[in-house]
Design a protein around this motif. Sequence first.
Motif, mmCIF file in Angstrom:
data_model
loop_
_atom_site.group_PDB
_atom_site.id
_atom_site.type_symbol
_atom_site.label_atom_id
_atom_site.label_comp_id
_atom_site.label_asym_id
_atom_site.label_seq_id
_atom_site.Cartn_x
_atom_site.Cartn_y
_atom_site.Cartn_z
ATOM 1 N N VAL A 1 41.330 30.618 41.411
ATOM 2 C CA VAL A 1 41.268 31.870 43.048
ATOM 3 C C VAL A 1 42.956 33.041 43.142
ATOM 4 N N ASP A 2 43.914 32.581 42.459
ATOM 5 C CA ASP A 2 44.878 33.246 42.245
ATOM 6 C C ASP A 2 45.027 34.304 41.037
ATOM 7 N N LEU A 3 44.712 34.121 40.061
ATOM 8 C CA LEU A 3 44.848 34.480 38.806
ATOM 9 C C LEU A 3 44.215 34.879 37.856
ATOM 10 N N LEU A 4 42.776 33.329 37.714
ATOM 11 C CA LEU A 4 41.551 33.531 36.671
ATOM 12 C C LEU A 4 40.970 34.569 36.861
ATOM 13 N N GLU A 5 40.735 34.960 37.655
ATOM 14 C CA GLU A 5 38.853 35.507 38.289
ATOM 15 C C GLU A 5 39.665 37.293 38.298
ATOM 16 N N GLU A 6 38.885 37.934 37.506
ATOM 17 C CA GLU A 6 38.871 39.166 36.656
ATOM 18 C C GLU A 6 38.434 39.906 36.631
ATOM 19 N N ARG A 7 38.273 40.724 38.612
ATOM 20 C CA ARG A 7 36.765 41.336 38.904
ATOM 21 C C ARG A 7 36.405 42.447 39.660
ATOM 22 N N TYR A 8 38.636 42.353 39.966
ATOM 23 C CA TYR A 8 38.591 43.741 40.830
ATOM 24 C C TYR A 8 39.799 44.510 40.374
#
Length: 387
Positions: free
Chosen positions: A113-120
């Motif tokens: 939730v802090d780093l790995l999701e790249e959508r914004y």
Amino acid sequence: MAEPLATTRTDYQRDRDRIVHSTAFRRLVYKTQVFLNHEGDLFRTRLTHSLEVAQLGRSIARSLGLNEDLVEAIALAHDLGHTPFGHAGQDALHGQMAAFGGFEHNQQSLRVVDLLEERYPEFNGLNLTFETREGVLKHCSRHQAEILERNEPVYADGGGGIGQRFLNRTQPSLEAQLCNLADEIAYNAHDIDDGIRSGLIRMDALMGLSLFGTYADAAARAHPHLTAPTQSRRWMYETIRRMLSEQVFDVIDATRLALADAAPAHVHAVRQAPPLVQFSAAMRERSGELKKFLMAALYRHPQVVDTMAHAKQVIRDLFEAYCNQPLEMQSGFVARWAQPRPEDGVPGDEDGRLRRIVADYIAGMTDRFALREHHRLTGKTLLGSVS
Ligand code: MG
């Protein structure tokens, strides 16, 4: 980072919505809880488990007047960092990462939730609130908390980041405490269901356990036809339903008493107090007895242990393959390898940096993707069939 307030939702509702739309959340449907995903369509997966925790959490939160949206956000995110193949996958990854900071699924949930999701466009991760992040990080060693604190944002109240409570030995919010307990209530109940469904445990073996036997007897007294051989599944469901209700009532009553006693005026007082969301002493004992039984009869059942040994081998093989051939990873991970970022490891420690990227890549896989990749890279089939 600070963002404009959402116009139609609270901050916690926005957290929840971002979690539901994340890639990691969708993958939970193909991740193991206890039984591997390909072993049957009816067993719990991480996704259905997370939904059950959210349901139990919300319903208790409503009775206690806690923030339901925060509970839901934490519950839906709490298992995002789980590897394929459940705890076996985590243990195998930890083995590969032992000299490089280790691997732990709670911390990985936070990393997702802090780093790995790249959508914004403006930030990595989901930019969740302090309270949701605090709830996601259920456990943390002192050493990891110190590392975490160095990179935490500075919050307005100056109270430190989400690692601080592991250094001060204080508690998280009531909503986070509730999610821990809802997690336990959920898995105790659904692992009975899945254990019986798989044939690895039998209902009569559970009858001697207070938390199960009491309600099985009560269900049979209220509905005598349930003891007929053809009704055994319905009997089990009615027993589990009663078990769940009683535990929910117990948490509500015991927590009300603890809150009345401690009378915290503010969430800061909650954090300084002992844990306030709790079972009664009697229910804690009964839940403990059931957990012990499930550990011995189900989680350590030779068939489960054997499958998990193969699962660990799959993870170790994958880890080795990607470390030897980083270009076999998906392009986003190859790009991270080519362009160092501080969050992937200490600059100059190329071995540690590659291992962290490989661990993130493998941790994000579903069971079936891991098996397909394992077959592609090694030519071996260690578990089930690869489709
Ligand atoms: Mg869980």
